[in-house]
Design a protein around this motif. Structure first.
Motif, PDB file in Angstrom:
ATOM      1  N   GLU A   1      13.219  55.813  12.436  1.00 21.01           N
ATOM      2  CA  GLU A   1      13.921  54.898  11.353  1.00 21.01           C
ATOM      3  C   GLU A   1      13.376  53.532  11.495  1.00 21.01           C
ATOM      4  N   PRO A   2      13.214  52.868  10.487  1.00 24.08           N
ATOM      5  CA  PRO A   2      12.524  51.522  10.341  1.00 24.08           C
ATOM      6  C   PRO A   2      13.092  50.812  11.504  1.00 24.08           C
ATOM      7  N   THR A   3      12.288  49.886  11.951  1.00 24.16           N
ATOM      8  CA  THR A   3      12.719  48.572  13.003  1.00 24.16           C
ATOM      9  C   THR A   3      13.657  47.542  12.198  1.00 24.16           C
ATOM     10  N   PRO A   4      14.058  46.756  12.780  1.00 24.11           N
ATOM     11  CA  PRO A   4      15.066  45.551  11.962  1.00 24.11           C
ATOM     12  C   PRO A   4      13.758  44.723  11.288  1.00 24.11           C
ATOM     13  N   PHE A   5      12.932  44.655  11.794  1.00 29.19           N
ATOM     14  CA  PHE A   5      11.895  43.688  11.133  1.00 29.19           C
ATOM     15  C   PHE A   5      11.217  44.266   9.978  1.00 29.19           C
ATOM     16  N   GLU A   6      11.191  45.754  10.158  1.00 33.89           N
ATOM     17  CA  GLU A   6      10.521  46.603   8.846  1.00 33.89           C
ATOM     18  C   GLU A   6      11.502  46.452   7.958  1.00 33.89           C
ATOM     19  N   ARG A   7      12.936  46.768   8.183  1.00 34.32           N
ATOM     20  CA  ARG A   7      13.995  46.580   7.130  1.00 34.32           C
ATOM     21  C   ARG A   7      13.995  45.195   6.525  1.00 34.32           C
ATOM     22  N   PHE A   8      13.683  44.208   7.021  1.00 37.90           N
ATOM     23  CA  PHE A   8      13.939  42.711   6.640  1.00 37.90           C
ATOM     24  C   PHE A   8      12.859  42.647   5.746  1.00 37.90           C
ATOM     25  N   VAL A   9      11.389  43.195   6.054  1.00 35.40           N
ATOM     26  CA  VAL A   9      10.401  42.673   5.033  1.00 35.40           C
ATOM     27  C   VAL A   9      10.431  43.963   3.937  1.00 35.40           C
ATOM     28  N   GLN A  10      11.015  44.919   4.034  1.00 37.31           N
ATOM     29  CA  GLN A  10      10.877  45.848   3.054  1.00 37.31           C
ATOM     30  C   GLN A  10      11.816  45.386   1.942  1.00 37.31           C
TER      31      GLN A  10
ATOM     32  N   SER B   1      25.081  52.542   7.716  1.00 35.85           N
ATOM     33  CA  SER B   1      25.963  53.747   8.482  1.00 35.85           C
ATOM     34  C   SER B   1      25.199  54.552   9.247  1.00 35.85           C
ATOM     35  N   LYS B   2      24.034  54.201   9.492  1.00 30.85           N
ATOM     36  CA  LYS B   2      22.867  54.969  10.204  1.00 30.85           C
ATOM     37  C   LYS B   2      22.253  54.207  11.313  1.00 30.85           C
ATOM     38  N   GLN B   3      22.086  52.910  11.189  1.00 33.03           N
ATOM     39  CA  GLN B   3      21.242  52.022  12.202  1.00 33.03           C
ATOM     40  C   GLN B   3      22.278  50.959  12.711  1.00 33.03           C
ATOM     41  N   ASN B   4      21.628  50.663  14.096  1.00 27.61           N
ATOM     42  CA  ASN B   4      22.347  49.799  14.891  1.00 27.61           C
ATOM     43  C   ASN B   4      22.706  48.302  13.973  1.00 27.61           C
ATOM     44  N   VAL B   5      23.209  47.277  14.758  1.00 26.36           N
ATOM     45  CA  VAL B   5      23.869  46.224  14.222  1.00 26.36           C
ATOM     46  C   VAL B   5      22.557  45.420  13.768  1.00 26.36           C
ATOM     47  N   PHE B   6      21.498  45.167  14.625  1.00 26.48           N
ATOM     48  CA  PHE B   6      20.391  44.440  14.351  1.00 26.48           C
ATOM     49  C   PHE B   6      19.605  44.828  13.135  1.00 26.48           C
ATOM     50  N   ALA B   7      19.482  46.245  12.997  1.00 26.55           N
ATOM     51  CA  ALA B   7      18.734  46.590  11.808  1.00 26.55           C
ATOM     52  C   ALA B   7      19.616  46.443  10.371  1.00 26.55           C
ATOM     53  N   ALA B   8      20.805  46.561  10.576  1.00 28.96           N
ATOM     54  CA  ALA B   8      22.010  46.638   9.408  1.00 28.96           C
ATOM     55  C   ALA B   8      21.710  44.972   8.972  1.00 28.96           C
ATOM     56  N   GLY B   9      21.828  44.086   9.951  1.00 26.29           N
ATOM     57  CA  GLY B   9      21.820  42.825   9.629  1.00 26.29           C
ATOM     58  C   GLY B   9      20.600  42.252   9.036  1.00 26.29           C
ATOM     59  N   ALA B  10      19.277  42.705   9.699  1.00 28.85           N
ATOM     60  CA  ALA B  10      17.986  42.152   9.082  1.00 28.85           C
ATOM     61  C   ALA B  10      18.254  42.821   7.684  1.00 28.85           C
ATOM     62  N   ASP B  11      18.489  44.149   7.486  1.00 28.13           N
ATOM     63  CA  ASP B  11      18.372  45.101   6.214  1.00 28.13           C
ATOM     64  C   ASP B  11      19.161  43.847   5.345  1.00 28.13           C
TER      65      ASP B  11
END
Lengths: 224, 204
Positions: free
Chosen positions: A21-30, A140-150
């Motif tokens: 699954e994408p990392t927080p940074f990847e989520r942010f950029v995407q 609902s699938k990733q941790n708080v940091f990924a969710a926040g960055a996303d």
């Protein structure tokens, strides 16, 4: 029991997938361009068409969506392990509605004129698909940091889309940008751009341009 | 291990209680500010509506009143602001609302102490079509109501108002223009009597 069993199986599968699954940074950029909620996913088009008549209301809307999406995504991510799958949509809606109400009341109290100008479009954030989609896909699938960055990435992408449309419409429709005159007094205001048809024209053309640039790019990369 | 729906939904219930509490707390804090915003907006407009735009900064004593009128079988209540200056009645501001083209239009109408002349008009709330109907909020359109007499109902015309009780409609928004006139007509017609009478008995 059956549902619980399925849920457990899902969680094990997710556990295996977690590494991919994408990392927080990847989520942010995407969220910003590659998976832009408006130009790529075509979600949340109601505010895109309705409140892009001028930059000020567009940016207020973007701010409101940022707040709601961030809070909803983080909370959903925090409770994701105790969330029952068949009740998740109820929980998403409940969470989103709460934060939208907070934004709505806040605007009425501290930005009264803006709240009057946006009217029903702030309460309508509750049914904005971007938010419920991000809660489902990421919160609902990733941790708080990924969710926040996303949440931040997607909101920036949304803000960018609103800004691009609002800038075209406000400049051509009224000759102004953020309420400051940028075209000469002689500019014959294209009223149609400030009206609903202007939103469709602008959005259609910009979406076309977005896809055109993208197709040229992918040809160059040799992937298209 | 059979679980009923209430047990399964414990998380939803707990979240609902937490969110409800948070919203109630926020509402308690913000409600007075929001109510004040609305009243302030009305109060700020009173001097301009009674004395004209050039005297908008004048300080007036503003007293809100509620006037009920029996209209055949139904009772109508109006919120009226009495603007006083140096102990004398400087004018009245009447709040009235009705259906427009797209939604409710709420107006503030300024009247002189004798209630025979309109001294100002402000659109408090409207959801008319942007670019067409919402031109009712433009000063350019609103200013033609000033100094209109209230003895005859105002009428919207399409091709240049000539008679004293005629109003130029907005091109492409005849219904919005007509709604505004109707709201004014109802209010002035209903309140001419009660307010004019008040002026005679309690005025100078």
């Amino acid at each position: 029991m059956i549902l619980r069993g399925r849920w457990a199986a899902n969680r094990i599968q997710q556990g295996n997938k977690m590494a991919e699954e994408p990392t927080p940074f990847e989520r942010f950029v995407q969220g910003i361009v590659p998976e832009n909620p408006v130009y790529r996913q075509l979600l949340g088009l109601c505010p895109v068409l309705a409140v892009t008549g001028d930059m000020k209301s567009a940016m207020t809307m973007a701010g409101a969506v940022l707040f709601v999406l961030f809070c909803a995504n983080v909370i959903v991510s925090l409770i994701r392990n105790i969330l029952k799958p068949h009740l998740r949509i109820v929980v998403f809606t409940l969470t989103i509605a709460t934060f939208v109400t907070i934004v709505d009341r806040f605007l009425a109290a501290y930005m009264y004129n803006m709240s009057k100008a946006l009217g029903p479009y702030i309460p309508l954030i509750i049914v904005n698909c971007i938010i419920i989609c991000r809660c489902e896909v990421c919160g609902s699938k990733q941790n708080v940091f990924a969710a926040g960055a996303d949440a931040i990435g997607q909101s920036l992408g949304f803000a960018l889309a609103l800004a691009s449309i609002a800038a075209v419409r406000e400049i051509l429709g009224t000759g102004m940008f953020f309420g400051v005159r940028v075209l000469t007094e002689n500019w014959p205001d294209w009223v149609i751009m400030a009206l609903p048809p202007g939103a469709f024209f602008t959005f259609g053309l910009l979406l076309g341009a977005f896809n055109w640039v993208d197709s040229i790019r992918s040809k160059k990369d040799g992937t298209g | 291990m059979k679980q009923n729906y209430t047990v399964q939904a414990w998380l939803v219930l707990i979240l609902a209680i937490c969110y409800g509490g948070a919203l109630a707390g926020m509402q308690m804090k913000l409600a007075p500010i929001i109510a004040e915003n609305k009243i302030n907006e009305t109060r700020q407009k009173v001097p301009e509506l009674v004395l004209g735009a050039e005297n908008a900064a004048t300080k007036l004593d503003i007293k809100p009143e509620t006037i009920s009128i029996d209209k055949g079988n139904k009772k109508i209540s109006y919120t009226v602001f009495k603007a006083g200056k140096d102990g004398q009645t400087a004018g009245w501001v009447v709040k009235n609302a009705d259906q427009g083209y797209a939604g409710k239009i709420e107006l503030l109408i300024g009247l002189n102490p004798q209630t025979d002349t309109i001294t100002g008009l402000f659109i408090l709330e409207q959801t008319e079509t942007p670019g067409l109907g919402n031109k009712i909020i433009d000063w350019e359109w609103r200013k033609q109501f000033i100094n209109k007499k209230t003895d005859k109902p105002l009428v919207v015309v399409k091709t240049g108002a000539k008679e004293p009780h005629e109003i130029d409609g907005i091109t492409g928004a005849t219904i919005s223009s007509r709604s505004v006139c109707n709201i004014i007509n109802t209010a002035t017609n209903d309140l001419k009597g009660p307010l004019g009478g008040k002026q005679d008995s309690t005025g100078k």
